[in-house]
Design a protein around this motif. Structure first.
Motif, PDB file in Angstrom:
ATOM      1  N   ARG A  60       0.826  -1.209   0.000  1.00 21.29           N
ATOM      2  CA  ARG A  60       0.000   0.000   0.000  1.00 21.29           C
ATOM      3  C   ARG A  60       0.861   1.259   0.000  1.00 21.29           C
ATOM      4  O   ARG A  60       0.602   2.203  -0.739  1.00 21.29           O
ATOM      5  CB  ARG A  60      -0.930  -0.012   1.213  1.00 21.29           C
ATOM      6  CG  ARG A  60      -1.955   1.123   1.206  1.00 21.29           C
ATOM      7  CD  ARG A  60      -2.868   1.052   2.410  1.00 21.29           C
ATOM      8  NE  ARG A  60      -3.680  -0.171   2.407  1.00 21.29           N
ATOM      9  CZ  ARG A  60      -3.529  -1.176   3.258  1.00 21.29           C
ATOM     10  NH1 ARG A  60      -2.590  -1.120   4.194  1.00 21.29           N
ATOM     11  NH2 ARG A  60      -4.300  -2.232   3.190  1.00 21.29           N
ATOM     12  N   ARG A  61       1.907   1.292   0.831  1.00 20.54           N
ATOM     13  CA  ARG A  61       2.725   2.499   0.935  1.00 20.54           C
ATOM     14  C   ARG A  61       3.540   2.727  -0.337  1.00 20.54           C
ATOM     15  O   ARG A  61       3.685   3.862  -0.788  1.00 20.54           O
ATOM     16  CB  ARG A  61       3.626   2.451   2.175  1.00 20.54           C
ATOM     17  CG  ARG A  61       4.812   1.532   2.054  1.00 20.54           C
ATOM     18  CD  ARG A  61       5.594   1.408   3.346  1.00 20.54           C
ATOM     19  NE  ARG A  61       6.514   2.509   3.540  1.00 20.54           N
ATOM     20  CZ  ARG A  61       6.518   3.324   4.579  1.00 20.54           C
ATOM     21  NH1 ARG A  61       5.634   3.194   5.534  1.00 20.54           N
ATOM     22  NH2 ARG A  61       7.413   4.275   4.691  1.00 20.54           N
ATOM     23  N   HIS A  64       1.363   4.120  -3.007  1.00 22.00           N
ATOM     24  CA  HIS A  64       1.032   5.495  -2.640  1.00 22.00           C
ATOM     25  C   HIS A  64       2.136   6.455  -3.064  1.00 22.00           C
ATOM     26  O   HIS A  64       1.869   7.507  -3.684  1.00 22.00           O
ATOM     27  CB  HIS A  64       0.804   5.589  -1.132  1.00 22.00           C
ATOM     28  CG  HIS A  64       0.760   6.985  -0.607  1.00 22.00           C
ATOM     29  ND1 HIS A  64      -0.328   7.826  -0.801  1.00 22.00           N
ATOM     30  CD2 HIS A  64       1.675   7.707   0.092  1.00 22.00           C
ATOM     31  CE1 HIS A  64      -0.076   8.995  -0.241  1.00 22.00           C
ATOM     32  NE2 HIS A  64       1.122   8.952   0.308  1.00 22.00           N
ATOM     33  N   TYR A  65       3.392   6.135  -2.750  1.00 21.75           N
ATOM     34  CA  TYR A  65       4.485   7.035  -3.081  1.00 21.75           C
ATOM     35  C   TYR A  65       4.736   7.087  -4.583  1.00 21.75           C
ATOM     36  O   TYR A  65       5.033   8.161  -5.138  1.00 21.75           O
ATOM     37  CB  TYR A  65       5.756   6.622  -2.341  1.00 21.75           C
ATOM     38  CG  TYR A  65       5.703   6.926  -0.868  1.00 21.75           C
ATOM     39  CD1 TYR A  65       5.549   8.226  -0.414  1.00 21.75           C
ATOM     40  CD2 TYR A  65       5.791   5.912   0.077  1.00 21.75           C
ATOM     41  CE1 TYR A  65       5.479   8.513   0.940  1.00 21.75           C
ATOM     42  CE2 TYR A  65       5.718   6.186   1.432  1.00 21.75           C
ATOM     43  CZ  TYR A  65       5.562   7.490   1.855  1.00 21.75           C
ATOM     44  OH  TYR A  65       5.486   7.777   3.188  1.00 21.75           O
ATOM     45  N   GLN A 159       9.605   1.327  -0.764  1.00 21.86           N
ATOM     46  CA  GLN A 159       8.914   0.784   0.404  1.00 21.86           C
ATOM     47  C   GLN A 159       9.502   1.269   1.729  1.00 21.86           C
ATOM     48  O   GLN A 159       8.873   1.138   2.774  1.00 21.86           O
ATOM     49  CB  GLN A 159       8.895  -0.745   0.361  1.00 21.86           C
ATOM     50  CG  GLN A 159      10.222  -1.422   0.545  1.00 21.86           C
ATOM     51  CD  GLN A 159      10.086  -2.936   0.475  1.00 21.86           C
ATOM     52  OE1 GLN A 159       9.154  -3.470  -0.119  1.00 21.86           O
ATOM     53  NE2 GLN A 159      11.010  -3.645   1.094  1.00 21.86           N
ATOM     54  N   ILE A 162       9.211   7.642   3.578  1.00 24.45           N
ATOM     55  CA  ILE A 162       8.277   8.178   4.564  1.00 24.45           C
ATOM     56  C   ILE A 162       7.968   9.638   4.236  1.00 24.45           C
ATOM     57  O   ILE A 162       8.725  10.315   3.546  1.00 24.45           O
ATOM     58  CB  ILE A 162       8.807   8.088   6.014  1.00 24.45           C
ATOM     59  CG1 ILE A 162      10.078   8.913   6.183  1.00 24.45           C
ATOM     60  CG2 ILE A 162       9.021   6.653   6.435  1.00 24.45           C
ATOM     61  CD1 ILE A 162      10.538   9.026   7.624  1.00 24.45           C
TER      62      ILE A 162
END
Length: 227
Positions: A60-61, A64-65, A159, A162
């Protein structure tokens, strides 16, 4: 007709590139009948606990990025989830900085094949990414930096990234320095003669911060040396 490239689609040619591990995704090369090529990461082969915690979270992350940064032109395009534990992104043809040899005038055939302009474009793109409030955090791994087929930089494996918008400025700058150090060390490796005073100072500053705070290379999952 475009065939949605999923792991289970029998019309899509699937090649295993990386077998994964305890908490690592399997990596596949997917080719559709109309010749479009993708890379897929799949955690479905991991244990129930891993794929439903780390697997879901990392897939998911990363999507998103990639979607958020797609307009920068330095990340793989067409990212999307193709299952609860799986994602795909456009395959980027080219070579990683890890694969390209360091230039050595004493060794025939080891001439520098990367122009200085590539590293300036890479560093500037990274600064734009930082301004958007994102840090990569794994650019010391030169497998994550590609010289694409048309000579432009592409950054892989988001992954570990942040958001930094809500972090205190000193923490944000600290994390940005981790990224800067990875890129500037690569710049210095391939084109030390082109490192101007400003870039050299940035590299030395990043090194001092890393030594002072013993900044580790940040990984959320174990790295496979054969990846």
């Amino acid at each position: 007709r475009f065939m949605e490239p999923t792991i289970s689609n029998r019309s899509v040619k699937k090649t295993l590139l990386h077998k994964g591990g305890f908490a690592n995704a399997k990596i596949y090369r997917l080719e559709t009948p109309d010749g479009e090529v993708f890379i897929a990461k799949d955690f479905s082969g991991c244990s129930f606990l891993i794929r439903n915690t780390i697997g879901r979270f990392l897939i998911r992350r990363e999507v998103h990025y990639l979607l958020r940064l797609e307009e920068t032109g330095v990340v793989p395009g067409k990212a999307r989830r193709i299952g609860p534990f799986c994602m795909r992104e456009t395959f980027c043809a080219g070579q990683t900085l890890r694969e390209l040899p360091k230039p050595n005038p004493k060794v025939p055939g080891s001439e520098n094949r990367i122009p200085v302009a590539y590293f300036h474009a890479l560093f500037n793109a990274l600064q734009n990414i930082h301004q958007s409030g994102i840090v990569h955090l794994d650019l010391h791994n030169l497998r994550n930096i590609i010289v694409s087929a048309n000579g432009t930089p592409v950054l892989l494996d988001w992954q570990s990234a942040i958001h930094t918008r809500l972090l205190l400025p000193p923490i944000r700058r600290l994390l940005e320095n981790i990224d800067n150090m990875g890129v500037l060390k690569a710049f210095d490796k391939f084109h030390p003669e082109a490192m101007n005073d400003e870039l050299s100072k940035k590299l030395e500053h990043a090194k001092k911060i890393r030594r002072r705070f013993w900044l580790p290379r940040i990984h959320l999952t174990r790295k496979d040396a054969k990846k």
